[in-house]
Design a protein around this motif. Sequence first.
Motif, PDB file in Angstrom:
ATOM      1  N   UNK A 116      -8.066  74.835  15.420  1.00 66.75           N
ATOM      2  CA  UNK A 116      -7.969  74.061  16.657  1.00 66.75           C
ATOM      3  C   UNK A 116      -8.874  72.829  16.555  1.00 66.75           C
ATOM      4  N   UNK A 117      -8.258  71.663  16.602  1.00 62.47           N
ATOM      5  CA  UNK A 117      -9.020  70.419  16.554  1.00 62.47           C
ATOM      6  C   UNK A 117      -9.656  70.129  15.214  1.00 62.47           C
ATOM      7  N   UNK A 118      -9.204  70.789  14.161  1.00 60.07           N
ATOM      8  CA  UNK A 118      -9.806  70.577  12.842  1.00 60.07           C
ATOM      9  C   UNK A 118      -8.715  70.625  11.772  1.00 60.07           C
ATOM     10  N   UNK A 119      -9.103  70.868  10.515  1.00 58.64           N
ATOM     11  CA  UNK A 119      -8.179  70.755   9.397  1.00 58.64           C
ATOM     12  C   UNK A 119      -7.317  71.984   9.148  1.00 58.64           C
ATOM     13  N   UNK A 120      -6.581  71.985   8.015  1.00 60.57           N
ATOM     14  CA  UNK A 120      -5.674  73.095   7.713  1.00 60.57           C
ATOM     15  C   UNK A 120      -6.411  74.396   7.395  1.00 60.57           C
ATOM     16  N   UNK A 121      -5.748  75.514   7.658  1.00 59.09           N
ATOM     17  CA  UNK A 121      -6.305  76.831   7.306  1.00 59.09           C
ATOM     18  C   UNK A 121      -5.856  77.116   5.869  1.00 59.09           C
ATOM     19  N   UNK A 122      -6.746  76.856   4.919  1.00 68.09           N
ATOM     20  CA  UNK A 122      -6.392  76.967   3.503  1.00 68.09           C
ATOM     21  C   UNK A 122      -6.527  78.402   3.009  1.00 68.09           C
ATOM     22  N   UNK A 123      -5.612  78.800   2.155  1.00 71.17           N
ATOM     23  CA  UNK A 123      -5.692  80.081   1.446  1.00 71.17           C
ATOM     24  C   UNK A 123      -5.984  81.279   2.353  1.00 71.17           C
ATOM     25  N   UNK A 124      -5.412  81.265   3.531  1.00 66.31           N
ATOM     26  CA  UNK A 124      -5.594  82.394   4.459  1.00 66.31           C
ATOM     27  C   UNK A 124      -4.538  83.465   4.181  1.00 66.31           C
ATOM     28  N   UNK A 125      -4.862  84.697   4.533  1.00 59.77           N
ATOM     29  CA  UNK A 125      -3.891  85.782   4.370  1.00 59.77           C
ATOM     30  C   UNK A 125      -2.864  85.714   5.511  1.00 59.77           C
ATOM     31  N   UNK A 126      -1.605  85.900   5.164  1.00 58.70           N
ATOM     32  CA  UNK A 126      -0.544  85.894   6.191  1.00 58.70           C
ATOM     33  C   UNK A 126       0.284  87.162   6.065  1.00 58.70           C
ATOM     34  N   UNK A 127       0.452  87.856   7.188  1.00 66.28           N
ATOM     35  CA  UNK A 127       1.311  89.042   7.224  1.00 66.28           C
ATOM     36  C   UNK A 127       2.492  88.746   8.133  1.00 66.28           C
ATOM     37  N   UNK A 128       3.669  89.108   7.672  1.00 63.97           N
ATOM     38  CA  UNK A 128       4.886  88.882   8.454  1.00 63.97           C
ATOM     39  C   UNK A 128       5.511  90.234   8.779  1.00 63.97           C
ATOM     40  N   UNK A 129       5.840  90.454  10.040  1.00 65.52           N
ATOM     41  CA  UNK A 129       6.457  91.713  10.489  1.00 65.52           C
ATOM     42  C   UNK A 129       7.832  91.401  11.078  1.00 65.52           C
ATOM     43  N   UNK A 130       8.843  92.105  10.596  1.00 61.90           N
ATOM     44  CA  UNK A 130      10.197  91.842  11.093  1.00 61.90           C
ATOM     45  C   UNK A 130      10.399  92.518  12.450  1.00 61.90           C
ATOM     46  N   UNK A 146       4.623  98.598  12.222  1.00 62.00           N
ATOM     47  CA  UNK A 146       3.486  98.142  11.423  1.00 62.00           C
ATOM     48  C   UNK A 146       3.810  97.929   9.944  1.00 62.00           C
ATOM     49  N   UNK A 147       5.068  98.108   9.567  1.00 56.13           N
ATOM     50  CA  UNK A 147       5.431  97.887   8.165  1.00 56.13           C
ATOM     51  C   UNK A 147       5.592  96.392   7.897  1.00 56.13           C
ATOM     52  N   UNK A 148       4.825  95.900   6.918  1.00 56.55           N
ATOM     53  CA  UNK A 148       4.876  94.464   6.620  1.00 56.55           C
ATOM     54  C   UNK A 148       6.194  94.100   5.952  1.00 56.55           C
ATOM     55  N   UNK A 149       6.773  93.003   6.378  1.00 60.26           N
ATOM     56  CA  UNK A 149       7.971  92.466   5.738  1.00 60.26           C
ATOM     57  C   UNK A 149       7.543  91.605   4.545  1.00 60.26           C
TER      58      UNK A 149
END
Lengths: 167, 194
Positions: free
Chosen positions: A42-56, A61-64
């Motif tokens: 918020x109000x700053x730069x990109x979130x680099x190399x962060x972990x991302x979990x995607x759920x369908x 709770x099973x990650x897609x």
Amino acid sequence: MMNGVIFLTSLVIGIAGPGLEHGIEVDFVKRAPSVIATCSYTGSGPVKNAEVLVYSPGEGDDEYQKGGTDVNGVFAFVPDAPGQWKIVVDDGHGHRKETAVTVTEEFFLSEETAQVPGEDAGTGKIGFTDLPLWLRAIWGLTLIFGIACLLYLLKVKKLIQSGNDRA
Amino acid sequence: MHIADGIIATEVCIAADAISLGALYAFGKKTEAGDIPRMGFMGAALFVASLIHFPIAGTSIHLGLYGLAGILLGIRAFPVIFVALLFQSLIFQHGGLLSVGLNAINMGAGAMAGWLVWKAGRIPESIRAFSAGFIGILLAAFLMAMEFQITGYGRGAFFIAYIYSIAAAVEGVLTLTIINFFRRAKPDILEYGK
């Protein structure tokens, strides 16, 4: 005192509204067959190399997909069903964001391209968090000074009352 | 610095919220009318300080002003920090709503440490002011790093210590500058926490 507690409680519930987010903003671009997300502080730069979990949708709770943002804070995934897809972004030092993006039936039928800045759980509504940062800052400052004034007046009133009682 | 929800166990967050509310009552109950304007201004400063960001080592850190809050408010810094954190969480999404208590404990401890450093006599005032600002944010970061370490979350305590030692140096210089300004412009404001 009781009025003050009720006022503050209403205030908190009123501001909190539906769904709270945390320090990271995610903007989506849906471009069949993928959904591309750009994460920034918020109000700053990109979130680099962060972990991302995607759920369908409806998969609990099973990650897609499990992956990460690149140096520009961007990641993408290819949905295989319509519905609300939950996305969790975590930078590993306390900043975390849970959000959702809605994928429609039309997305799979045609090449849909849609910019969805700050989409709120796929409802399409513009929420409080979509307001400009400066406006939210002014709003917060007004609340803080308002509460300080209210407490000050209550204290002064109490002092005057106790003075009158003694007199 | 602001721990988001979903990182630390919910039970721990709720316990921290309960402790924080207790501390809020204990440190705030004898507040006098004359204290409130100062607390309001400090609360406003803490609230907006988090908007001043520094991109560093792939993450984003910001000012805290916890040491300054300790110097100017003493134990009253805790209620002010709690309220500022609550509004930061609700309005800027800095930190989780459930984690407000835990964040308040971390940062309140930083403010108290800053206050204790400021109260230490004999040491020149400029060193006390810098150290209060430096320790205020570094202790808060240290506590957060320990909580992450215990939870097994994140990139490790050393990484957090590294990035926040830089923030602490910036905060130390800023606190020193503000204290020097108050010393020249309104010296009585510095006697409050003593």
